[in-house]
Motif scaffolding. Structure first.
Motif: not given
Length: 278
Positions: A180-182, A257-258, A114-115, A29-31
């Motif tokens: 970053x999160x994975x 993603x960051x 960054x991407x 949802x945040x994405x």
């Protein structure tokens, strides 16, 4: 002996259900919220650029008018102090709007940079020559899709030695980016599954996700960066009508993603600045 087996089965079942579905749903949802905000920011930016072009043309015309009036002393008396003040205010407004537009452009450019840097890193480390490994960008999110045959034996959630080689490269990239999160997503085909303590494909997809995460942890990836998720058979790439297609659908997707809040806050701030300026 039976008691030991029952305790072991119960422990495995509890482990397979450790995924926080709410955490995964909240992240999705945040994405989406951030993507919507980026789209809105882009529309706003285009509108501001059009306004700036119009205002610049107007300012140029006014400056030319002032220059003509100053050439002629008789006409100079026609330029009232109020008119001069209005011209100055117009020019000041243009400068302020240009500054806000520049800051918003910087925010969007930083996100894109960054991407792009992350995709380049992953392709270099993981290797894009293997047809069973895909590094791509989807809706602003970088992901690695790894074919099932590289990671697990058929019907198993035990990670293969070859998978550990690939995951070591992924871990190297993730470890170099602590902000970053994975998220590890397990995907299965539509063939019903029920072996041991696992009930169905939901269990299998989640168990495979946690198996990958344990390998990443063993490679010194910070557990706080990792998210386990299972999608069962409900997000297929192709129809599950042939053995070949089912093999394509059996995969693990690692989403890198960051932390979205950083860009969300940055872009939201610039959107508010633009709104206040209008």
């Amino acid at each position: 002996m039976k008691k030991i087996l029952l305790l072991s089965a119960s422990a495995m079942l509890a482990l397979s259900s450790c995924v926080s579905k709410k955490q995964f749903t909240d992240l999705q949802a945040k994405q989406k919220e951030t993507q919507d905000l980026l789209n809105s920011a882009t529309v706003k930016l285009n509108s501001c650029l059009e306004d700036r072009a119009t205002a610049t043309a107007r300012a140029t015309a006014l400056e030319e008018q002032v220059a003509d009036l100053r050439k002629n002393n008789d006409n100079l008396t026609m330029l009232s102090s109020k008119g001069a003040s209005n011209i100055e205010k117009t020019l000041e407004s243009i400068k302020e709007k240009e500054l806000k537009i520049s800051r918003l452009q910087d925010a969007l450019t930083q996100k894109d940079s960054v991407t792009l840097a992350l995709v380049t890193s992953l392709k270099r480390e993981v290797g894009i020559n293997d047809p069973d490994i895909e590094v791509n960008v989807e809706k602003g999110v970088v992901f690695i899709s790894i074919a099932d045959k590289l990671l697990f034996q058929s019907g198993s959630y035990n990670v293969t030695s070859r998978a550990k080689e690939v995951l070591a490269k992924v871990a190297k990239v993730v470890n170099s980016k602590p902000n970053f999160e994975c998220m590890v997503e397990g995907h299965t085909d539509s063939v019903p599954y029920s072996k041991g303590v696992l009930i169905d494909n939901w269990d299998l997809s989640v168990k495979r996700s946690t198996s990958i995460i344990r390998v990443l942890e063993s490679l010194d990836v910070n557990p706080g960066q990792l998210i386990a998720a299972g999608r069962s058979s409900y997000v297929p790439l192709v129809d599950n009508d042939t053995a070949e297609n089912r093999a394509k659908n059996r995969r693990t997707r690692i989403v890198v993603l960051p932390k979205i809040d950083q860009f969300y806050d940055m872009i939201e701030k610039e959107m508010k600045n633009l709104s206040a300026g209008n």
